[in-house]
Scaffold this motif. Structure first.
Motif, PDB file in Angstrom:
ATOM      1  N   PHE A 186      -1.198 -77.405 -47.193  1.00  0.00           N
ATOM      2  CA  PHE A 186      -1.630 -78.096 -48.413  1.00  0.00           C
ATOM      3  C   PHE A 186      -2.429 -77.172 -49.333  1.00  0.00           C
ATOM      4  O   PHE A 186      -2.604 -77.463 -50.508  1.00  0.00           O
ATOM      5  N   GLY A 187      -2.911 -76.066 -48.800  1.00  0.00           N
ATOM      6  CA  GLY A 187      -3.547 -75.066 -49.646  1.00  0.00           C
ATOM      7  C   GLY A 187      -2.552 -74.126 -50.297  1.00  0.00           C
ATOM      8  O   GLY A 187      -2.907 -73.312 -51.135  1.00  0.00           O
ATOM      9  N   GLN A 188      -1.267 -74.251 -49.904  1.00  0.00           N
ATOM     10  CA  GLN A 188      -0.241 -73.336 -50.426  1.00  0.00           C
ATOM     11  C   GLN A 188       0.711 -74.011 -51.412  1.00  0.00           C
ATOM     12  O   GLN A 188       1.155 -73.399 -52.384  1.00  0.00           O
ATOM     13  N   ILE A 189       1.028 -75.276 -51.142  1.00  0.00           N
ATOM     14  CA  ILE A 189       2.089 -75.914 -51.913  1.00  0.00           C
ATOM     15  C   ILE A 189       1.779 -75.991 -53.405  1.00  0.00           C
ATOM     16  O   ILE A 189       2.666 -75.832 -54.238  1.00  0.00           O
ATOM     17  N   PHE A 190       0.506 -76.236 -53.757  1.00  0.00           N
ATOM     18  CA  PHE A 190       0.176 -76.361 -55.178  1.00  0.00           C
ATOM     19  C   PHE A 190       0.067 -75.003 -55.861  1.00  0.00           C
ATOM     20  O   PHE A 190      -0.044 -74.920 -57.086  1.00  0.00           O
ATOM     21  N   LYS A 191       0.100 -73.928 -55.045  1.00  0.00           N
ATOM     22  CA  LYS A 191       0.073 -72.582 -55.619  1.00  0.00           C
ATOM     23  C   LYS A 191       1.487 -72.082 -55.951  1.00  0.00           C
ATOM     24  O   LYS A 191       1.637 -71.133 -56.727  1.00  0.00           O
ATOM     25  N   VAL A 192       2.502 -72.675 -55.325  1.00  0.00           N
ATOM     26  CA  VAL A 192       3.862 -72.159 -55.534  1.00  0.00           C
ATOM     27  C   VAL A 192       4.726 -73.070 -56.387  1.00  0.00           C
ATOM     28  O   VAL A 192       5.859 -72.712 -56.739  1.00  0.00           O
ATOM     29  N   VAL A 193       4.234 -74.266 -56.721  1.00  0.00           N
ATOM     30  CA  VAL A 193       5.037 -75.147 -57.578  1.00  0.00           C
ATOM     31  C   VAL A 193       4.714 -74.798 -59.029  1.00  0.00           C
ATOM     32  O   VAL A 193       3.566 -74.591 -59.401  1.00  0.00           O
ATOM     33  N   ARG A 194       5.739 -74.697 -59.841  1.00  0.00           N
ATOM     34  CA  ARG A 194       5.499 -74.335 -61.243  1.00  0.00           C
ATOM     35  C   ARG A 194       4.883 -75.514 -62.001  1.00  0.00           C
ATOM     36  O   ARG A 194       5.067 -76.674 -61.611  1.00  0.00           O
ATOM     37  N   PRO A 195       4.188 -75.242 -63.113  1.00  0.00           N
ATOM     38  CA  PRO A 195       3.697 -76.343 -63.945  1.00  0.00           C
ATOM     39  C   PRO A 195       4.858 -77.265 -64.333  1.00  0.00           C
ATOM     40  O   PRO A 195       5.949 -76.787 -64.663  1.00  0.00           O
ATOM     41  N   GLY A 196       4.630 -78.549 -64.248  1.00  0.00           N
ATOM     42  CA  GLY A 196       5.695 -79.507 -64.535  1.00  0.00           C
ATOM     43  C   GLY A 196       6.584 -79.789 -63.347  1.00  0.00           C
ATOM     44  O   GLY A 196       7.498 -80.611 -63.440  1.00  0.00           O
ATOM     45  N   GLY A 197       6.334 -79.125 -62.217  1.00  0.00           N
ATOM     46  CA  GLY A 197       7.192 -79.276 -61.046  1.00  0.00           C
ATOM     47  C   GLY A 197       6.864 -80.475 -60.185  1.00  0.00           C
ATOM     48  O   GLY A 197       5.965 -81.261 -60.498  1.00  0.00           O
ATOM     49  N   ARG A 198       7.627 -80.572 -59.081  1.00  0.00           N
ATOM     50  CA  ARG A 198       7.526 -81.716 -58.180  1.00  0.00           C
ATOM     51  C   ARG A 198       7.152 -81.275 -56.783  1.00  0.00           C
ATOM     52  O   ARG A 198       7.669 -80.283 -56.287  1.00  0.00           O
ATOM     53  N   VAL A 199       6.258 -82.037 -56.141  1.00  0.00           N
ATOM     54  CA  VAL A 199       5.903 -81.837 -54.731  1.00  0.00           C
ATOM     55  C   VAL A 199       6.192 -83.137 -54.001  1.00  0.00           C
ATOM     56  O   VAL A 199       5.608 -84.171 -54.331  1.00  0.00           O
ATOM     57  N   SER A 200       7.099 -83.107 -53.024  1.00  0.00           N
ATOM     58  CA  SER A 200       7.380 -84.305 -52.244  1.00  0.00           C
ATOM     59  C   SER A 200       6.852 -84.120 -50.832  1.00  0.00           C
ATOM     60  O   SER A 200       7.119 -83.107 -50.189  1.00  0.00           O
ATOM     61  N   LEU A 201       6.083 -85.115 -50.392  1.00  0.00           N
ATOM     62  CA  LEU A 201       5.346 -85.008 -49.129  1.00  0.00           C
ATOM     63  C   LEU A 201       5.924 -85.939 -48.072  1.00  0.00           C
ATOM     64  O   LEU A 201       5.944 -87.159 -48.274  1.00  0.00           O
ATOM     65  N   LEU A 202       6.361 -85.379 -46.958  1.00  0.00           N
ATOM     66  CA  LEU A 202       6.776 -86.206 -45.827  1.00  0.00           C
ATOM     67  C   LEU A 202       5.861 -85.991 -44.625  1.00  0.00           C
ATOM     68  O   LEU A 202       5.649 -86.895 -43.820  1.00  0.00           O
ATOM     69  N   GLY A 203       5.324 -84.775 -44.483  1.00  0.00           N
ATOM     70  CA  GLY A 203       4.464 -84.467 -43.338  1.00  0.00           C
ATOM     71  C   GLY A 203       3.190 -85.288 -43.359  1.00  0.00           C
ATOM     72  O   GLY A 203       2.714 -85.707 -44.423  1.00  0.00           O
ATOM     73  N   LEU A 204       2.625 -85.511 -42.153  1.00  0.00           N
ATOM     74  CA  LEU A 204       1.452 -86.371 -42.022  1.00  0.00           C
ATOM     75  C   LEU A 204       0.271 -85.571 -41.481  1.00  0.00           C
ATOM     76  O   LEU A 204       0.116 -85.441 -40.257  1.00  0.00           O
ATOM     77  N   PRO A 205      -0.572 -85.040 -42.352  1.00  0.00           N
ATOM     78  CA  PRO A 205      -1.730 -84.299 -41.849  1.00  0.00           C
ATOM     79  C   PRO A 205      -2.670 -85.242 -41.091  1.00  0.00           C
ATOM     80  O   PRO A 205      -2.811 -86.415 -41.450  1.00  0.00           O
ATOM     81  N   ALA A 206      -3.343 -84.700 -40.078  1.00  0.00           N
ATOM     82  CA  ALA A 206      -4.147 -85.538 -39.180  1.00  0.00           C
ATOM     83  C   ALA A 206      -5.465 -85.984 -39.801  1.00  0.00           C
ATOM     84  O   ALA A 206      -6.071 -86.941 -39.332  1.00  0.00           O
ATOM     85  N   LYS A 207      -5.916 -85.282 -40.833  1.00  0.00           N
ATOM     86  CA  LYS A 207      -7.191 -85.702 -41.443  1.00  0.00           C
ATOM     87  C   LYS A 207      -7.210 -85.390 -42.941  1.00  0.00           C
ATOM     88  O   LYS A 207      -6.322 -84.682 -43.438  1.00  0.00           O
ATOM     89  N   PRO A 208      -8.214 -85.919 -43.643  1.00  0.00           N
ATOM     90  CA  PRO A 208      -8.297 -85.696 -45.091  1.00  0.00           C
ATOM     91  C   PRO A 208      -8.379 -84.218 -45.441  1.00  0.00           C
ATOM     92  O   PRO A 208      -8.947 -83.412 -44.691  1.00  0.00           O
ATOM     93  N   ILE A 209      -7.815 -83.875 -46.591  1.00  0.00           N
ATOM     94  CA  ILE A 209      -7.745 -82.495 -47.053  1.00  0.00           C
ATOM     95  C   ILE A 209      -8.316 -82.442 -48.465  1.00  0.00           C
ATOM     96  O   ILE A 209      -7.958 -83.280 -49.300  1.00  0.00           O
TER      97      ILE A 209
END
Lengths: 286, 286, 286, 286
Positions: free
Chosen positions: B186-209
């Protein structure tokens, strides 16, 4: 946005300022006004004041052509001149195919001229599960098969409505693309699209055609898209990506490479129908 | 809707009444209420009163399982039991990939468990122009390559943010799929998506981030989709079509075929990570 | 596109060439590059190379401001200078409200600063069936009511989560707009949006906030939109239309009209929170 | 989902099991199969095997009507029987208006029968900035004005194409709704929709109509939606919300309240055209 080329960043796409002599560019043929309602809404392909190269102003059979800098598309140098020169009709195909969803959809493409053939390839590259290609010319149907059509139908010898409805067990296809402009086809497309399905029209019939709106369109909940030009620049970008990734290969569609001086031969080929896209090369390019 | 099988029409899909002993069926695991706000709006995968097999009621490790008839999916007999048994996680992959556009898009898939691997295959089948697959397990990255990932990144040895940003010349990818649930991702995904892009989340992290909403999401105009379950029955239909057409081949993902009695071996495999999907066969099925 | 003005056609909108001294214009503050990936895809509000007036270059507290001609919006002369000057924040509100469907939807707006208040008005003008407005300032909640909020909640005295969940009988609202940037609100918005619902974020929290992705976003199938700027020029056009039609009246939001010389008084008002939009008039304009 | 009624939660909507004698219900008239392609894709309003009350099976002029429990819609008791009885045609209007975007759009509605009149009201409630209503009956145009049409055009005395094109300064409207079925209207709708615009068709012309596809639809990039039935249950939910919120008031459309015994008078009214919706009450209901 750039592409890798032996470690060097190559700028491709639109909007690059200060084009220079020697740049490797293609051109969007719709010169648009930028201030009408459609232009303000990013629907520039249907600009109220469009001036089209080869229609409203000099096109590529003129000795020199002027286009506004903002109409240029800077090509990746690895793209061949043949492919670079057909990105505009490819944009028509993409605009038609992607005017709705295609992933996992069954489709029928009526008309296998060059844009119809490209549409077959784009549809399969984008996840269409089954594509039937319909034409009256076996040479072109052969190319359709190379573009990965799952069924080819020569409507001279086979009734396309029967063939498609039989394959789909009477349901019809999710999506129909009309790329022929032939009036007879307009009597077929609404018979093979399933209720709730989509019909996208690129072909230009020469005269009005009677339509049974009640039974063919309204009661069956059909969506129809008239398609013209290419969405600027989404469809160019999609074309670049499909080509660069190798998901789409236009080689089967580009059937003839002639010197510009042999343009009459090219015209004859087009009239015969036994060709895909015919490329004419100015001196020194091929 | 039927499929051809040696001239015979085979009914596949949902909603078929009067299931009989011997029918070849798979099951949707979300048992839904049919009358909450979401069910009325055809968002049954997020039904307010969902009861899930194996979570809220007996699942497939029970000796017998009861499911409502309306949860059954009638399979095409040509589909193998192995593939028939993974249509539900395939539906998760499809829901994630197709929660936005993919044609001509550059994508990154973080997490190459079975659903992540299926997502790679679905994305490529639906026209993604470039897909980077990221994991910490080389065995699974090898499968990702077989599913047609264009780049595989073992984040133990390589920084995925750097690799993806370098390939995209600092722009980032259009679409990111988070299929790992690992907090570090979760510290990486927002660094590699371009502005205006989409992030789709299926994984279930065990605690708040912790999330830097201002800089990572709001200022960059990012869209995030939380993805759960499968859209009924669109995603099952899309899965059927991609499989039947051959555009999607799950063979590389299904790595082990064990007798149900050997379930402990299967569990060990899953714990090791050196596997894709492990199929357990009840007696008499394999 | 023009508007009627006593029989004369008045050109309003963008893209008009050859602006002249004396033209009645507003300005989009995002100066964009025109050639990055986002610009090519008509996502200019998230241009990779944006330069923003008042942030990256001189803004309206400078004595003179230069903007590219293509950033100008030609106003209808019937629009008052006060309204003409707030079309840009109105565009933020429109971008936020219309980043998904609103017709017949129940909504909650957290944060009743000027843009939040405009968002309430836009939502109701566009068919939101019920809008709850949440803030900690009664003066602003009073304006929210005038903008047609169906419920106002002062979260100092009332728990907004309880109030909204009680009204919706435990279901939650279809759409949440976060317009406050207050960290405490991020702990509330995911509790009041229904599964399958939408959260659009415009507010800018000052630091990272922990998010329970699994339970709040993934398992509930939530869509989140980060919203920045205005879609060019769709959101300006929508604003023009809502204002011209009378469906949207910004009068309650524009609470103070001061001479530019009194700017300190305006700043104090903004700090106090007991204001909507404060308009500062250069000499000779009011 | 429930609604408040003096502190008590009232269940409204679809999917409620175990209907009891005395329940206050309306009925969807499309009885659908649940297993065809369209039903699997949540396009039940175009089910392949639809059976319609009053068309394919007994309708409301029968002494008794049987409908499947799943076709029932449980009404909020505060809704009057008159309004409860017209939710189905209201659903047609909603399906037509909302088959595309309406916020900030200029629209033209051809045909002011009850569904056309409801469409005018729905369009304005959902943010249409300008709606022209066209009919040949002044009584109905009077109702259109009460439903908030911005311009009414009696096409007996005024050319609607000229009136609309003059108002829009030659641009045309963004959206046209065809609710009349009159062949002459099909010669007008494609003249008043702007390039890139939408035409949604609900009216049922009695015979085929010639269409100039090339000039009217393809070259201008028009989208056409055939509209039938109501999306289950999205359009019912939207109707409930617009009514409950007060954004939509159907009172002007419901012009006559008669005893069922006076049905001949009702038929005469409908034939005359000098009415909106005529409600017939069985004994003991009014």
């Amino acid at each position: 946005m750039g592409h890798e080329l032996a470690g060097e960043i190559v700028e491709t796409g639109s909007g690059v300022k200060n084009a220079k002599v020697g740049d490797y560019v293609s051109s969007e043929t719709h010169v648009v006004c930028g201030h009408c309602t459609q232009c303000m809404l990013n629907e520039r392909h249907v600009c109220q004041n469009t001036s089209i190269l080869g229609v409203d102003r000099d096109g590529c059979f003129a000795e020199y052509v002027t286009v506004p800098e903002e109409n240029l598309w800077f090509n990746d140098p690895r793209i061949s001149p043949a492919v670079a020169s057909v990105q505009e009709p490819l944009g028509n195909a993409i605009n038609t195919v992607l005017s709705g969803e295609v992933q996992g959809k069954k489709m029928a493409v009526f008309g296998c001229g060059p844009i119809g053939l490209m549409a077959v390839g784009v549809a399969k590259a984008c996840g269409a599960s089954w594509v039937a290609a319909v034409d009256i010319n076996d040479y072109r149907l052969g190319i359709a098969a190379k573009m990965k059509a799952d069924m080819t139908i020569n409507s001279k010898g086979q009734n396309p409505v029967e063939a498609i409805m039989e394959y789909t067990h009477g349901v019809g296809v999710d999506v129909v693309l009309e790329m022929s402009g032939a009036p007879v086809v307009f009597g077929q497309i609404f018979k093979v699209v399933r209720p709730g399905g989509r019909v996208s029209l690129l072909g230009l019939p020469a005269k009005p055609i009677p339509v049974d709106f009640s039974n063919d369109i309204v009661m069956r909940g059909i969506t129809i898209h008239g398609v013209t030009g290419r969405r600027l620049w989404e469809d160019w970008v999609t074309g670049r990506e499909l080509l660069a990734s190798g998901l789409l290969d236009l080689a089967p569609v580009i059937t003839h490479h002639l010197d510009l001086a042999d343009y009459e031969k090219g015209m004859d080929l087009m009239t015969s129908g036994d060709c895909g896209k015919v490329i004419l090369y100015p001196e020194g390019v091929k």
